[in-house]
Design a protein around this motif. Structure first.
Motif, PDB file in Angstrom:
ATOM      1  N   UNK A  47       2.896  32.319  -0.445  1.00  0.00           N
ATOM      2  CA  UNK A  47       3.375  30.966  -0.689  1.00  0.00           C
ATOM      3  C   UNK A  47       2.574  30.017   0.203  1.00  0.00           C
ATOM      4  N   UNK A  48       2.143  28.900  -0.377  1.00  0.00           N
ATOM      5  CA  UNK A  48       1.432  27.866   0.369  1.00  0.00           C
ATOM      6  C   UNK A  48       2.119  26.540   0.090  1.00  0.00           C
ATOM      7  N   UNK A  49       2.423  25.806   1.153  1.00  0.00           N
ATOM      8  CA  UNK A  49       3.054  24.497   1.017  1.00  0.00           C
ATOM      9  C   UNK A  49       2.077  23.454   1.553  1.00  0.00           C
ATOM     10  N   UNK A  50       1.796  22.461   0.725  1.00  0.00           N
ATOM     11  CA  UNK A  50       0.927  21.332   1.091  1.00  0.00           C
ATOM     12  C   UNK A  50      -0.454  21.782   1.582  1.00  0.00           C
ATOM     13  N   UNK A  51      -0.907  22.944   1.141  1.00  0.00           N
ATOM     14  CA  UNK A  51      -2.209  23.487   1.511  1.00  0.00           C
ATOM     15  C   UNK A  51      -2.398  23.600   3.022  1.00  0.00           C
ATOM     16  N   UNK A  52      -1.268  23.647   3.780  1.00  0.00           N
ATOM     17  CA  UNK A  52      -1.383  23.773   5.235  1.00  0.00           C
ATOM     18  C   UNK A  52      -0.353  24.690   5.871  1.00  0.00           C
ATOM     19  N   UNK A  53       0.635  25.129   5.124  1.00  0.00           N
ATOM     20  CA  UNK A  53       1.640  26.072   5.632  1.00  0.00           C
ATOM     21  C   UNK A  53       1.543  27.328   4.769  1.00  0.00           C
ATOM     22  N   UNK A  54       1.299  28.475   5.435  1.00  0.00           N
ATOM     23  CA  UNK A  54       0.963  29.708   4.728  1.00  0.00           C
ATOM     24  C   UNK A  54       1.987  30.792   5.049  1.00  0.00           C
ATOM     25  N   UNK A  55       2.470  31.461   3.989  1.00  0.00           N
ATOM     26  CA  UNK A  55       3.528  32.450   4.144  1.00  0.00           C
ATOM     27  C   UNK A  55       3.207  33.709   3.350  1.00  0.00           C
ATOM     28  N   UNK A  56       3.678  34.848   3.891  1.00  0.00           N
ATOM     29  CA  UNK A  56       3.523  36.134   3.215  1.00  0.00           C
ATOM     30  C   UNK A  56       4.887  36.832   3.172  1.00  0.00           C
ATOM     31  N   UNK A  57       5.148  37.506   2.065  1.00  0.00           N
ATOM     32  CA  UNK A  57       6.388  38.275   1.921  1.00  0.00           C
ATOM     33  C   UNK A  57       6.163  39.645   2.548  1.00  0.00           C
ATOM     34  N   UNK A  58       7.144  40.093   3.299  1.00  0.00           N
ATOM     35  CA  UNK A  58       7.032  41.380   3.988  1.00  0.00           C
ATOM     36  C   UNK A  58       8.433  41.964   4.158  1.00  0.00           C
ATOM     37  N   UNK A  59       8.525  43.097   4.823  1.00  0.00           N
ATOM     38  CA  UNK A  59       9.809  43.806   4.927  1.00  0.00           C
ATOM     39  C   UNK A  59      10.117  44.187   6.364  1.00  0.00           C
ATOM     40  N   UNK A  60      11.344  43.876   6.767  1.00  0.00           N
ATOM     41  CA  UNK A  60      11.870  44.362   8.041  1.00  0.00           C
ATOM     42  C   UNK A  60      12.626  45.641   7.734  1.00  0.00           C
ATOM     43  N   UNK A  61      12.230  46.727   8.380  1.00  0.00           N
ATOM     44  CA  UNK A  61      12.895  48.016   8.185  1.00  0.00           C
ATOM     45  C   UNK A  61      13.706  48.339   9.435  1.00  0.00           C
ATOM     46  N   UNK A  62      14.970  48.684   9.224  1.00  0.00           N
ATOM     47  CA  UNK A  62      15.858  49.040  10.331  1.00  0.00           C
ATOM     48  C   UNK A  62      16.359  50.457  10.078  1.00  0.00           C
ATOM     49  N   UNK A  63      16.056  51.381  10.975  1.00  0.00           N
ATOM     50  CA  UNK A  63      16.521  52.757  10.764  1.00  0.00           C
ATOM     51  C   UNK A  63      18.037  52.860  10.884  1.00  0.00           C
ATOM     52  N   UNK A  64      18.611  53.762  10.098  1.00  0.00           N
ATOM     53  CA  UNK A  64      20.042  54.045  10.179  1.00  0.00           C
ATOM     54  C   UNK A  64      20.201  55.281  11.058  1.00  0.00           C
ATOM     55  N   UNK A  65      21.003  55.155  12.101  1.00  0.00           N
ATOM     56  CA  UNK A  65      21.205  56.217  13.088  1.00  0.00           C
ATOM     57  C   UNK A  65      21.717  57.489  12.403  1.00  0.00           C
ATOM     58  N   UNK A  66      21.211  58.631  12.826  1.00  0.00           N
ATOM     59  CA  UNK A  66      21.598  59.946  12.296  1.00  0.00           C
ATOM     60  C   UNK A  66      21.373  60.050  10.787  1.00  0.00           C
ATOM     61  N   UNK A  67      20.290  59.441  10.317  1.00  0.00           N
ATOM     62  CA  UNK A  67      19.986  59.426   8.898  1.00  0.00           C
ATOM     63  C   UNK A  67      18.483  59.246   8.723  1.00  0.00           C
ATOM     64  N   UNK A  68      17.986  59.562   7.541  1.00  0.00           N
ATOM     65  CA  UNK A  68      16.591  59.281   7.201  1.00  0.00           C
ATOM     66  C   UNK A  68      16.474  57.947   6.463  1.00  0.00           C
TER      67      UNK A  68
END
Length: 166
Positions: A47-68
């Protein structure tokens, strides 16, 4: 873990949703709706706003304790113009996994946490076809602790309920 009874709506959910996300970076909403088509260029991943603010989609991964399992937030982070252009250039390059992480500022309000906007992140590219991974680097933010130490199934349910029902 299977299903849960939602404390917000009272319904039994047969599955626990393990991934939530935002369609746009928060900054997108600072542009009046009638101006968005002219001022914003948006794809599913960039995503680009006004040709000066730049964004990328990504993922935050949070592990679940005692699990895969991983609990995930699909989010947007800002990038410098240089890193944004580099990420686009390397989009289909198998060597992109060797890229150094890109610094960014989180641009997604995440339910269940105190302010997450503009916290420090590193964006790690993954193999082609896999969404980049976000590493939270903001000191003393609850999200960094959960990303590093993991969360319980009870916390997963709490976050899912908040994401589903506010």
């Amino acid at each position: 873990m299977e299903g849960f009874t939602c404390t917000r709506c009272g319904e039994v959910h047969e599955d626990i949703p393990m991934c939530f996300g935002a369609e746009y970076p928060d900054y997108y909403f600072s542009v009046p709706p009638d101006e968005r088509q002219l001022r914003i260029e948006h794809t599913g991943d960039f995503c680009v706003v006004d040709e000066e603010h730049f964004f990328i989609r990504a993922r935050i991964e949070i592990p679940v304790v005692d699990s895969d399992e991983l609990f995930c937030w699909n989010v947007w982070t800002s990038l410098s113009e240089t890193n944004f252009l580099r990420a686009n250039e390397k989009l289909n390059d198998p060597e992109r996994v060797n890229e150094p992480a890109y610094f960014g500022w989180l641009q997604t309000a995440i339910p269940g946490y105190t302010n997450t906007l503009n916290i420090k992140t590193l964006v790690h590219t993954q193999v082609v076809g896999i969404i980049p991974r976000v590493e939270i680097i903001e000191e003393n933010h609850p999200l960094i602790a959960e990303q590093q130490q993991g969360i319980t199934w009870q916390r997963v349910i709490e976050l899912a309920e908040t994401a589903l029902h506010g």
